[in-house]
Design a protein around this motif. Structure first.
Motif, PDB file in Angstrom:
ATOM      1  N   SER A 147       0.808  -1.218   0.000  1.00 18.50           N
ATOM      2  CA  SER A 147       0.000   0.000   0.000  1.00 18.50           C
ATOM      3  C   SER A 147       0.844   1.272   0.000  1.00 18.50           C
ATOM      4  O   SER A 147       0.316   2.367  -0.189  1.00 18.50           O
ATOM      5  CB  SER A 147      -0.916   0.013   1.229  1.00 18.50           C
ATOM      6  OG  SER A 147      -0.154  -0.038   2.422  1.00 18.50           O
ATOM      7  N   GLY A 148       2.162   1.148   0.175  1.00 22.32           N
ATOM      8  CA  GLY A 148       3.027   2.321   0.210  1.00 22.32           C
ATOM      9  C   GLY A 148       3.502   2.789  -1.150  1.00 22.32           C
ATOM     10  O   GLY A 148       4.421   3.614  -1.229  1.00 22.32           O
ATOM     11  N   PHE A 149       2.874   2.324  -2.222  1.00 23.69           N
ATOM     12  CA  PHE A 149       3.338   2.670  -3.576  1.00 23.69           C
ATOM     13  C   PHE A 149       3.329   4.181  -3.833  1.00 23.69           C
ATOM     14  O   PHE A 149       4.068   4.693  -4.682  1.00 23.69           O
ATOM     15  CB  PHE A 149       2.467   1.974  -4.629  1.00 23.69           C
ATOM     16  CG  PHE A 149       1.063   2.499  -4.690  1.00 23.69           C
ATOM     17  CD1 PHE A 149       0.733   3.538  -5.539  1.00 23.69           C
ATOM     18  CD2 PHE A 149       0.065   1.957  -3.885  1.00 23.69           C
ATOM     19  CE1 PHE A 149      -0.564   4.031  -5.585  1.00 23.69           C
ATOM     20  CE2 PHE A 149      -1.225   2.442  -3.917  1.00 23.69           C
ATOM     21  CZ  PHE A 149      -1.543   3.480  -4.765  1.00 23.69           C
ATOM     22  N   GLY A 150       2.496   4.916  -3.101  1.00 26.20           N
ATOM     23  CA  GLY A 150       2.410   6.357  -3.323  1.00 26.20           C
ATOM     24  C   GLY A 150       3.535   7.146  -2.677  1.00 26.20           C
ATOM     25  O   GLY A 150       3.735   8.332  -2.987  1.00 26.20           O
ATOM     26  N   ILE A 151       4.298   6.514  -1.789  1.00 25.28           N
ATOM     27  CA  ILE A 151       5.328   7.235  -1.027  1.00 25.28           C
ATOM     28  C   ILE A 151       6.411   7.852  -1.913  1.00 25.28           C
ATOM     29  O   ILE A 151       6.755   9.026  -1.744  1.00 25.28           O
ATOM     30  CB  ILE A 151       5.960   6.306   0.036  1.00 25.28           C
ATOM     31  CG1 ILE A 151       4.909   5.878   1.064  1.00 25.28           C
ATOM     32  CG2 ILE A 151       7.132   6.988   0.730  1.00 25.28           C
ATOM     33  CD1 ILE A 151       5.383   4.812   2.035  1.00 25.28           C
ATOM     34  N   PRO A 152       6.979   7.114  -2.886  1.00 27.18           N
ATOM     35  CA  PRO A 152       8.058   7.721  -3.692  1.00 27.18           C
ATOM     36  C   PRO A 152       7.562   8.544  -4.880  1.00 27.18           C
ATOM     37  O   PRO A 152       8.358   8.947  -5.724  1.00 27.18           O
ATOM     38  CB  PRO A 152       8.840   6.494  -4.173  1.00 27.18           C
ATOM     39  CG  PRO A 152       7.817   5.428  -4.286  1.00 27.18           C
ATOM     40  CD  PRO A 152       6.815   5.686  -3.193  1.00 27.18           C
ATOM     41  N   MET A 153       6.253   8.816  -4.944  1.00 28.25           N
ATOM     42  CA  MET A 153       5.711   9.520  -6.100  1.00 28.25           C
ATOM     43  C   MET A 153       5.849  11.037  -6.001  1.00 28.25           C
ATOM     44  O   MET A 153       5.727  11.737  -6.998  1.00 28.25           O
ATOM     45  CB  MET A 153       4.226   9.161  -6.284  1.00 28.25           C
ATOM     46  CG  MET A 153       3.970   7.711  -6.648  1.00 28.25           C
ATOM     47  SD  MET A 153       2.211   7.300  -6.688  1.00 28.25           S
ATOM     48  CE  MET A 153       1.681   8.206  -8.132  1.00 28.25           C
ATOM     49  N   ALA A 154       6.093  11.559  -4.789  1.00 26.39           N
ATOM     50  CA  ALA A 154       6.001  13.007  -4.577  1.00 26.39           C
ATOM     51  C   ALA A 154       7.353  13.694  -4.552  1.00 26.39           C
ATOM     52  O   ALA A 154       8.359  13.109  -4.156  1.00 26.39           O
ATOM     53  CB  ALA A 154       5.250  13.274  -3.273  1.00 26.39           C
ATOM     54  N   THR A 155       7.368  14.962  -4.965  1.00 23.74           N
ATOM     55  CA  THR A 155       8.557  15.813  -4.880  1.00 23.74           C
ATOM     56  C   THR A 155       8.286  16.927  -3.882  1.00 23.74           C
ATOM     57  O   THR A 155       7.219  17.534  -3.902  1.00 23.74           O
ATOM     58  CB  THR A 155       8.880  16.445  -6.250  1.00 23.74           C
ATOM     59  OG1 THR A 155       9.249  15.415  -7.167  1.00 23.74           O
ATOM     60  CG2 THR A 155      10.024  17.449  -6.145  1.00 23.74           C
ATOM     61  N   ASP A 156       9.253  17.200  -2.997  1.00 22.22           N
ATOM     62  CA  ASP A 156       9.114  18.286  -2.039  1.00 22.22           C
ATOM     63  C   ASP A 156       9.680  19.561  -2.656  1.00 22.22           C
ATOM     64  O   ASP A 156      10.887  19.715  -2.796  1.00 22.22           O
ATOM     65  CB  ASP A 156       9.856  17.960  -0.736  1.00 22.22           C
ATOM     66  CG  ASP A 156       9.528  18.956   0.352  1.00 22.22           C
ATOM     67  OD1 ASP A 156       9.879  20.139   0.184  1.00 22.22           O
ATOM     68  OD2 ASP A 156       8.911  18.563   1.357  1.00 22.22           O
ATOM     69  N   ILE A 157       8.781  20.485  -3.023  1.00 21.77           N
ATOM     70  CA  ILE A 157       9.205  21.678  -3.749  1.00 21.77           C
ATOM     71  C   ILE A 157      10.097  22.576  -2.904  1.00 21.77           C
ATOM     72  O   ILE A 157      11.036  23.191  -3.399  1.00 21.77           O
ATOM     73  CB  ILE A 157       7.976  22.461  -4.278  1.00 21.77           C
ATOM     74  CG1 ILE A 157       8.428  23.604  -5.179  1.00 21.77           C
ATOM     75  CG2 ILE A 157       7.116  22.969  -3.139  1.00 21.77           C
ATOM     76  CD1 ILE A 157       7.304  24.273  -5.925  1.00 21.77           C
ATOM     77  N   ALA A 158       9.818  22.654  -1.592  1.00 21.33           N
ATOM     78  CA  ALA A 158      10.615  23.528  -0.722  1.00 21.33           C
ATOM     79  C   ALA A 158      12.069  23.070  -0.674  1.00 21.33           C
ATOM     80  O   ALA A 158      12.997  23.863  -0.852  1.00 21.33           O
ATOM     81  CB  ALA A 158      10.014  23.568   0.685  1.00 21.33           C
ATOM     82  N   PHE A 159      12.267  21.769  -0.442  1.00 19.80           N
ATOM     83  CA  PHE A 159      13.621  21.230  -0.389  1.00 19.80           C
ATOM     84  C   PHE A 159      14.299  21.316  -1.754  1.00 19.80           C
ATOM     85  O   PHE A 159      15.476  21.685  -1.855  1.00 19.80           O
ATOM     86  CB  PHE A 159      13.594  19.770   0.074  1.00 19.80           C
ATOM     87  CG  PHE A 159      13.697  19.621   1.562  1.00 19.80           C
ATOM     88  CD1 PHE A 159      14.684  20.269   2.274  1.00 19.80           C
ATOM     89  CD2 PHE A 159      12.804  18.832   2.256  1.00 19.80           C
ATOM     90  CE1 PHE A 159      14.786  20.129   3.650  1.00 19.80           C
ATOM     91  CE2 PHE A 159      12.885  18.692   3.631  1.00 19.80           C
ATOM     92  CZ  PHE A 159      13.881  19.337   4.333  1.00 19.80           C
TER      93      PHE A 159
END
Length: 379
Positions: A117-129
């Motif tokens: 169920s963690g497939f969504g974890i590596p999908m995002a980019t942190d714009i601030a960092f």
């Protein structure tokens, strides 16, 4: 390429906010593993109104962050880099690739396991960092690269919102959801039919919409995005309600909401042997998804969209520089941690996933910075 003053202000606040996030993360980890660690952890477990303080931060304060994301999306769609489909196709393609490839890599490692169920974890980019790291390279960074990375991250956030709404909503309470959506429709009528410009009914309606969304089974932060859509926006009017709220929220989100989120969610006690978790399927999925999947997905889908003549590479932007942006796309701190909280129930997987996210983001930041430092002009 021209860039609006609001986007300049956004980039400046985000890069500063990224540095604040780094400080807050290190501070939280140090405190959690110090002599006062138990007392520090107890702060976030303090109950208010039947919920822990951490819960209020993740479901309440973060709704304000999602409201800002929604307002930025509205502006981009009406008059920004998403207003023209041909111009928008490059960051859209990049964002789609940057979500699909990491999710696929995670699925390969975790298919059929309790952590799938963690497939969504590596999908995002942190714009601030990401913008914070990019800012360390100073004036050597082409403006087109900053704009590309900003647009990519904003679209990436939209993708994460859709993933949360579809895959991480459980036990739908339809009555509460319908009331929340009914309020959304009412606010849209106030905007589009009655042309109400006063912000008070939108803010009050948004709070009530958030309350019912919170008790609907759909994550409460989605209400922030829905509220953003209802607030009146007028092209080329910096004083329209939508732009006013966006300006009000930039600095509070960058310097309060996200730092508090970082403090609460990186309060992790690091036990001996934590590194053994690196060989676990969920850890491999996060690490390879962010560090390898992100740059491959972003660069490959961008290349294909240009070759298929769906869009073109902006002036003065080279493929090797775009690859560097893809590497920085592997910095998945805020939204990745947020999705972790929705994907897993047990504290062990949540804490170890947070550590893997921080480790992966650090590696992606070092690789991305090193690559861009090598390929950008030295003048």
């Amino acid at each position: 390429m021209q860039i609006k003053g609001t986007l300049k202000s956004f980039i400046n606040s985000e890069k500063s906010g990224g540095l604040v996030l780094i400080v807050c993360t290190l501070l939280s980890l140090l405190l959690a593993n110090s002599r006062i660690g138990q007392e520090y952890l107890a702060i976030w477990g303090f109950e208010i109104g039947g919920h822990h303080l951490e819960h209020w931060i993740n479901d309440g304060l973060m709704a304000i962050f999602f409201l800002l994301v929604g307002l930025e999306l509205v502006q981009e769609v009406y008059e920004g880099h998403l207003a023209s489909l041909r111009i928008a196709m490059l960051p859209i393609s990049a964002a789609i690739g940057g979500m699909l490839v990491p999710a696929l890599i995670y699925a390969v490692f975790n298919a059929g396991t309790p952590t799938q169920s963690g497939f969504g974890i590596p999908m995002a980019t942190d714009i601030a960092f990401a913008l914070g790291i990019l800012s360390l390279l100073g004036k050597r960074v082409p403006l087109s690269l900053k704009v590309f990375l900003t647009a990519l991250a904003v679209i990436d956030d939209l993708g994460a919102i859709i993933v949360i709404a579809i895959f991480y909503s459980t036990g739908i309470a339809w009555a509460n959801l319908l009331i929340s959506l009914g309020l959304f429709a009412l606010l849209m009528v106030l905007n589009k039919v009655f042309k109400v410009q006063n912000l008070i009914p939108y803010i009050l309606g948004g709070v009530v919409m958030w309350y019912f969304m919170l008790h609907s089974g759909v994550h409460a932060t989605i209400a922030g995005v829905l509220l953003a859509i209802t607030i009146p926006f007028k092209r080329k009017d910096p004083n329209c309600p939508s732009m006013r709220v966006q300006k009000w929220l930039h600095y509070p989100v960058a310097f309060f909401v996200l730092p508090v989120f970082a403090l609460a969610n990186t309060a992790i006690t690091i036990e001996g042997g934590w590194d053994q978790a690196i060989g676990e399927p969920f850890a491999l999925g996060i690490i390879f998804g962010l560090v390898i999947g992100k740059p491959i997905g972003i660069t490959l889908f961008s290349f294909l969209s240009v070759k298929l003549k769906l869009c073109r590479l902006p002036d003065k932007l080279k493929w090797k520089e775009l690859l560097g942006a893809g590497m920085l796309g592997g910095i998945g701190f805020t939204m990745s941690i947020f999705i972790t909280l929705l994907a897993f129930d047990d504290a062990l997987h949540i804490n170890e996933s947070k550590l893997m996210i921080m480790l992966s983001s650090l590696v992606a930041a070092i690789i991305g910075f090193g690559w861009l430092n090598a390929v950008l002009k030295k003048d």
